[in-house]
Design an enzyme around this catalytic site. Structure first.
Site, PDB file in Angstrom:
ATOM      1  N   ASP A   1      90.223   1.579  70.371  1.00 40.28           N
ATOM      2  CA  ASP A   1      90.912   2.260  69.286  1.00 40.28           C
ATOM      3  C   ASP A   1      91.458   1.274  68.255  1.00 40.28           C
ATOM      4  OD1 ASP A   1      93.356   1.271  70.231  1.00 40.28           O
ATOM      5  OD2 ASP A   1      93.828   3.089  71.341  1.00 40.28           O
TER       6      ASP A   1
ATOM      7  N   LYS B   1      92.211   5.760  65.788  1.00 37.26           N
ATOM      8  CA  LYS B   1      93.139   6.729  65.215  1.00 37.26           C
ATOM      9  C   LYS B   1      94.269   5.931  64.606  1.00 37.26           C
ATOM     10  CE  LYS B   1      94.269   9.236  68.710  1.00 37.26           C
ATOM     11  NZ  LYS B   1      94.968  10.350  69.365  1.00 37.26           N
TER      12      LYS B   1
ATOM     13  N   MET C   1     106.114   4.049  66.378  1.00 34.15           N
ATOM     14  CA  MET C   1     105.516   4.991  65.422  1.00 34.15           C
ATOM     15  C   MET C   1     106.571   5.645  64.539  1.00 34.15           C
ATOM     16  SD  MET C   1     102.842   6.738  68.130  1.00 34.15           S
ATOM     17  CE  MET C   1     104.164   7.024  69.327  1.00 34.15           C
TER      18      MET C   1
END
Length: 506
Positions: free
Chosen positions: A38, A59, A171
């Site tokens: 990823d 992603k 995040m």
């Protein structure tokens, strides 16, 4: 390598520094038929799975190139293909720390596919550590909590965290202003120290410091974006004293943030990338050449079966030693076949390769290089010197021996041919701050492939001369035949220190 049954390894790739992959993760990659990786998994880790097919399932933040259900289905599909394959799912950070690894594990359970979990180092602790911020510290923090910044309005319940000393937000850059305001509303002092670390543990690491009340503005001013980790708590004050990874060059990181391309053969391995990373470099390993069997096997085997008329056997590379013993083995021979000749090695590295096969070189020039080997070889006029080399052997050795009245002969031991990098590797190569060259062949192939507008660090005068002959103008040379010296040459190249010519070391 096909497995007799389907199997999935869910591997935590760590926070970005490829040196933080676990040994178990490395072993699982080496066994994989297919690797799904990823956005946050460092692509350098794919070198541990050289035989595997790779699939990017990146992603990035709130923009998904492929949905999580699609990734789950792809993992199962790949594991069940071809009668069963070993699939490595390489995930940034840790598999189970906001990595959605549990959903991928559930998909394996539902499909009846065996799997394993290989934990990784979470960015929640690694990024602060590389920024000089411990998440716990005696007297300041006895507890910490890891939170996701991807929260919907009203569902964070930050008041429940009132007793937690350190908060680590993953995040959370996009929502940082809102999160900070909600933490203050839940009782955190706006004067609480805070720091945000972007691309922690990598050469691109950047840090913004402030307080809970100001950190969002500081992050915006610094232009920090995802991926980033934010630390809130008294421990953030320690950064000023404990920061180490962003140390200036004089403290041991002269290559910090610089991109260094290491040219090598496709199948070779070297400690050079790790030495460069230890100096803070981002390393790209690019295979520019590969070795093949000689195109003249009959002539070579005839020479190796009967060396009675040869006085000296010269070897001018590690590959020559490797190929020599491979050819002897194919003929049912061993080192005893060389008992009647003296052995000359072009430098200490080649001499060490001979020692690994139980043989000691009779002569190694004080200064490595074909020119010095030819000039200093303790042979008498009329003696026969057999050079075992590739089809691209430099003329310097023959010229030096011919000038002394020695009978130079050459046999093609192996072939050196170009290896084509992938499109992605080529793009990254062209962006490198410096390229390391270990041979003249690598210099010529680099010039043919990508031009000569590079700063290059060359291993020794022969390679430096070949680089200049190929058209490179910005050439730095290792001052001794060692990987450490090549690293120093790369550091000199990116710092703009004066270049050293081959004549300076003759």
């Amino acid at each position: 390598m096909n497995s007799s049954r389907a199997f999935v390894s869910l591997i935590g790739a760590g926070p970005g520094d490829p040196g933080l992959l676990t040994l178990r993760g490395q072993a699982a990659l080496a066994q994989a038929d297919v690797v799904l990786f990823d956005y946050l998994a460092n692509p350098e880790l794919l070198r541990h799975a050289p035989q595997a097919r790779t699939i990017y399932v990146g992603k990035k933040g709130f923009s998904e190139y492929i949905s999580q259900p699609d990734i789950n289905a792809l993992i199962v599909e790949q594991a069940q293909m071809n009668g069963g394959q070993r699939v490595a799912r390489l995930k940034g950070g840790d598999v189970f720390v906001f990595g959605r690894g549990s959903e991928e594990a559930q998909a394996c359970v539902d499909a009846g596919v065996p799997f394993e979990i290989v934990p990784g180092i979470s960015s929640a602790i690694a990024a602060p550590a590389y920024a000089g911020i411990p998440v716990t510290h005696r007297g300041d923090a006895r507890s910490f909590a890891v939170l996701t910044g991807n929260t919907r309005e009203g569902d964070a319940h930050y008041e429940r965290l009132s007793g937690i000393d350190t908060l680590v937000l993953l995040m959370g850059v996009r929502n940082l202003s809102t999160i900070a305001a909600e933490l203050i509303a839940a009782g955190r002092s706006p004067d609480t120290p805070a720091a945000t670390i972007q691309w922690g543990t990598t050469p691109q690491q950047r840090v913004a410091s402030g307080t809970l009340g100001t950190i969002a503005a500081e992050v915006e001013k610094a232009g920090l974006e995802a991926p980033a980790v934010t630390v809130v708590g008294e421990v953030a004050r320690l950064r000023d004293r404990l920061k180490w990874f962003e140390s200036p060059a004089e403290l041991g990181h002269p290559l910090l943030g610089k991109q260094v391309a290491v040219t090598r053969t496709r199948d070779s391995s070297s400690a050079l990338p790790d030495l460069l990373r230890a100096r803070g470099a981002e390393v790209l390993e690019v295979p520019l050449i590969r070795f093949e069997a000689t195109g003249e096997p009959d002539a070579l085997h005839t020479r190796l079966r009967d060396l009675r008329n040869v006085d000296w056997l010269l070897l001018s590379s590690n590959q020559a030693v490797t190929a020599l013993f491979a050819e002897l083995d194919s003929l049912g021979l061993d080192a005893r076949a060389l008992g009647g000749v003296k052995l000359g090695a072009v430098g200490p590295s080649t001499a060490r390769s001979l020692q690994e096969h139980g043989l000691r070189a009779d002569f190694v020039p004080q200064t490595p290089g074909a020119r010095h080997l030819g000039a200093e070889l303790p042979a008498q006029p009329g003696e026969v010197v057999l050079h075992l080399t590739s089809q691209l052997a430099e003329a310097e050795l023959q010229d030096a021996l011919d000038a002394r009245g020695l009978k130079y002969q050459r046999a093609e031991l192996y072939r050196t041919v170009p290896a084509a990098p992938s499109e992605n590797e080529l793009e990254r190569l062209k962006a490198a701050d410096v390229v390391t060259l270990a041979s003249g062949s690598a210099a010529r192939h680099l010039a043919d492939l990508a031009g000569t507008d590079f700063s290059v660090a060359a291993m020794g005068p022969q390679t430096a001369d070949a680089a200049r002959a190929a058209g490179f103008e910005r050439v730095w040379m290792a001052t001794s035949p060692s990987l450490e010296s090549l690293v120093e040459a790369a550091a000199a190249a990116v710092s703009g220190r004066p270049q050293q010519s081959a004549d300076d070391q003759s």
